[in-house]
Design an enzyme around this catalytic site. Structure first.
Site, PDB file in Angstrom:
ATOM      1  N   SER A 221       0.845  -1.195   0.000  1.00  0.00           N
ATOM      2  CA  SER A 221       0.000   0.000   0.000  1.00  0.00           C
ATOM      3  C   SER A 221       0.883   1.249   0.000  1.00  0.00           C
ATOM      4  O   SER A 221       1.720   1.405  -0.885  1.00  0.00           O
ATOM      5  CB  SER A 221      -0.961  -0.043   1.192  1.00  0.00           C
ATOM      6  OG  SER A 221      -1.991   0.913   1.048  1.00  0.00           O
ATOM      7  N   GLU A 343      -9.080  -5.311  -4.456  1.00  0.00           N
ATOM      8  CA  GLU A 343      -8.544  -4.504  -3.363  1.00  0.00           C
ATOM      9  C   GLU A 343      -9.665  -3.833  -2.567  1.00  0.00           C
ATOM     10  O   GLU A 343      -9.605  -3.755  -1.342  1.00  0.00           O
ATOM     11  CB  GLU A 343      -7.592  -3.440  -3.918  1.00  0.00           C
ATOM     12  CG  GLU A 343      -6.437  -4.001  -4.736  1.00  0.00           C
ATOM     13  CD  GLU A 343      -5.216  -4.320  -3.903  1.00  0.00           C
ATOM     14  OE1 GLU A 343      -5.264  -4.161  -2.665  1.00  0.00           O
ATOM     15  OE2 GLU A 343      -4.193  -4.724  -4.497  1.00  0.00           O
ATOM     16  N   HIS A 432      -7.621  -5.608  -0.100  1.00  0.00           N
ATOM     17  CA  HIS A 432      -6.391  -4.877   0.217  1.00  0.00           C
ATOM     18  C   HIS A 432      -5.790  -5.463   1.496  1.00  0.00           C
ATOM     19  O   HIS A 432      -6.490  -5.670   2.480  1.00  0.00           O
ATOM     20  CB  HIS A 432      -6.745  -3.404   0.420  1.00  0.00           C
ATOM     21  CG  HIS A 432      -5.584  -2.478   0.366  1.00  0.00           C
ATOM     22  ND1 HIS A 432      -4.732  -2.420  -0.713  1.00  0.00           N
ATOM     23  CD2 HIS A 432      -5.131  -1.540   1.251  1.00  0.00           C
ATOM     24  CE1 HIS A 432      -3.815  -1.497  -0.497  1.00  0.00           C
ATOM     25  NE2 HIS A 432      -4.027  -0.955   0.696  1.00  0.00           N
TER      26      HIS A 432
END
Length: 523
Positions: A221, A343, A432
């Protein structure tokens, strides 16, 4: 009398060690600043050293300044507890981390698979995510697992996890800061922290059994974005030899990095929220408490034009990182890059989706709507792990297509390996952070069972092989081809095992790339 003094001192040291939970005979390692005592790991062995400072606490006059090397200490420093997380605004996912936050947070943790250390093993330096506004080297926030490096280290590498200043403390730019800087730059203090941690690794990691000439930076990320910034920065040169970017790039969303002028303007707005006077505002702000500064911060993930973020400051970043990758100016190191299959799960209304598509694709919106099966078009691709059109769009523009573009650009200069991770329940998709429990071999905080052992073995095998040689392939693993512009092959890590595919979301990502080019005005 002298012997009595030494006996008392020894007893005091022993009691302090027992009080801290550290065995008095725990493993001791030398660093440039002093000795540290960690903990021996259970079978298969090794040791861990936690909370080692790599820079002085960035407080008082050091607030909003580049990191300064840690002061030396005498005796043996206990290294059995994680350092405090960096100060950050609280959101639902990081509430516990934020409650423990401190500006005195520039520490790192080291796991080594053997003790006493033998040989020179590859080093993997982990950069945590959290939008550059939250998170910690400890992990265990939201859906991420604890970033405990023991299982990954047991595969034959030295694992380091680092902390860096976040949000308003790590990315605050202001004209007064620019004026006082010898480099005429401001902002990017969190990125400078990461470079300083890599300098520490270069100088010290051999004493923990690591090879300072074989360092892989890997992050997820915002941590993956920071991997890209380090690749684009002159301050990162020579500090690492390989890079892994998991669900994040310098192109996230296709929006350009802030200019220094834009970042300074945001800083003016934040200074006003801190009630800083027109004259001597910087000195005033440096005297505020941590809580008072955080009170002026935008909320996590929000803030619009006032959100502190990386900027092209002329020092850490001398050009837009997107331009650096496009023109081949980034560090030419082997790169592994990818994303998860879903995600984000989009649950909004069609009107919100249309608005998002228009924001991302601009003049190309009509074509994009058709590719997503809207406005009379047929979906370009229907793949169960991807979810609905909204989930596809949010993953495409934030992570998948930026990864495709960066893979294509970087593959012209260095070996590049692209992946997509779809392990997990098909109906929910892989969210995610969903790959992290397999990378670290540690159950996520929302999981009810340990990650599948076979999938974990594959993921760790690829990641560790890449750290060792720059090539993820190795014995017992299905072949992972390099990304090449002609074939555009990538590896899908799926429920059925690794599968080689090509041209990930080709039509959508090609259109996204064109939208980025039109937005930036670059050919």
């Amino acid at each position: 009398m002298r012997s009595s003094f030494h006996l008392i001192a020894s007893l005091a040291s022993l009691l302090a060690a027992l009080a801290s939970g550290a065995p008095a005979d725990g493993p001791i390692a030398d660093t440039a600043a002093g000795k540290v005592r960690g903990l021996a790991l259970p079978a298969p062995g090794g040791a861990v050293f936690k909370g080692i400072p790599f820079a002085q606490p960035p407080v008082g006059d050091l607030r909003w300044k580049p990191p300064v090397a840690a002061r030396p200490w005498t005796g043996v420093r206990e290294a059995v507890e994680y350092g405090a997380p960096c100060a950050q605004v609280s959101a639902e996912w990081n509430a516990k981390t934020a409650a423990a936050g401190s500006e005195d947070c520039l520490t790192l943790n080291v796991w080594t698979p053997q003790w006493p250390a033998r040989g020179a093993k590859p080093v993997m330096v982990w950069i945590h995510g959290g939008a550059n506004m939250g998170g910690s080297a400890r992990g265990a926030g939201g859906i991420e697992p604890a970033f405990d490096g023991a299982k990954l280290a047991s595969q034959g590498v030295v694992v380091v996890t680092v902390q860096y200043r976040l949000g308003i403390f790590g990315f605050f730019a202001h004209p007064e800061l620019t004026a006082e800087s010898a480099q005429h730059a401001s902002g990017n203090y969190g990125l400078m922290d990461l470079a300083a941690s890599l300098q520490w690794v270069k100088a010290n990691i051999a004493r923990f059994g690591g090879d300072p000439r074989n360092v892989t930076i890997f992050g997820q990320s915002a941590g993956a974005m920071d991997v890209g910034y380090l690749m684009a920065s002159p301050l990162g040169r020579g500090l690492f030899q390989r890079a892994i970017a998991q669900s994040g790039t310098v192109l996230i969303g296709g929006h350009p990095t802030l200019t220094l002028t834009q970042a300074e303007e945001a800083g003016r707005g934040l200074a006003a929220k801190m009630n800083a006077p027109a004259a001597g505002g910087l000195a005033y702000m440096r005297k505020l408490s941590t809580a008072e500064v955080l009170k002026a911060s935008p909320p996590y993930g929000g803030g619009g034009p006032l959100r502190p973020a990386p900027d092209v400051d002329g020092y850490f970043l001398t050009k837009s990182p997107a331009e650096v990758f496009e023109t081949g100016g980034q560090a030419a190191v082997p790169l592994m890059i990818g994303n998860n299959g879903r995600e984000w799960n989009f649950t909004g209304q069609p009107e919100a989706l249309r608005k998002g598509i228009a924001g991302a694709f601009g003049p190309l919106t009509e074509q994009a709507l058709k590719l997503y099966g809207m406005e009379g078009g047929a979906p370009v691709e229907s793949y169960p792990p991807y979810g609905n059109a909204g989930s596809q769009f949010s993953t495409d523009t934030s992570f998948r297509c930026p990864s495709v573009l960066i893979a294509g650009q970087h593959s012209r200069h260095a070996p590049t390996y692209q992946y997509e991770f779809t392990v997990g329940p098909v109906e929910k998709g892989t969210p995610h952070s969903g790959e992290l429990q397999y990378v670290f071999g540690v159950r996520g905080v929302q999981e009810t069972a340990d990650p599948d052992a076979v999938q974990t073995q594959r993921v760790q095998g690829y990641w560790v092989n890449f750290a060792k040689s720059g090539d993820p392939n190795g014995s017992g693993l299905p072949k992972w081809p390099k990304y090449e512009s002609t074939k555009r092959e990538y590896l899908e890590l799926s429920n059925e095992g690794p599968v080689v595919k090509s041209d990930l979301r080709g039509k959508v990502c090609a259109l996204f790339g064109e939208a980025v080019r039109q937005r930036t005005g670059r050919p």
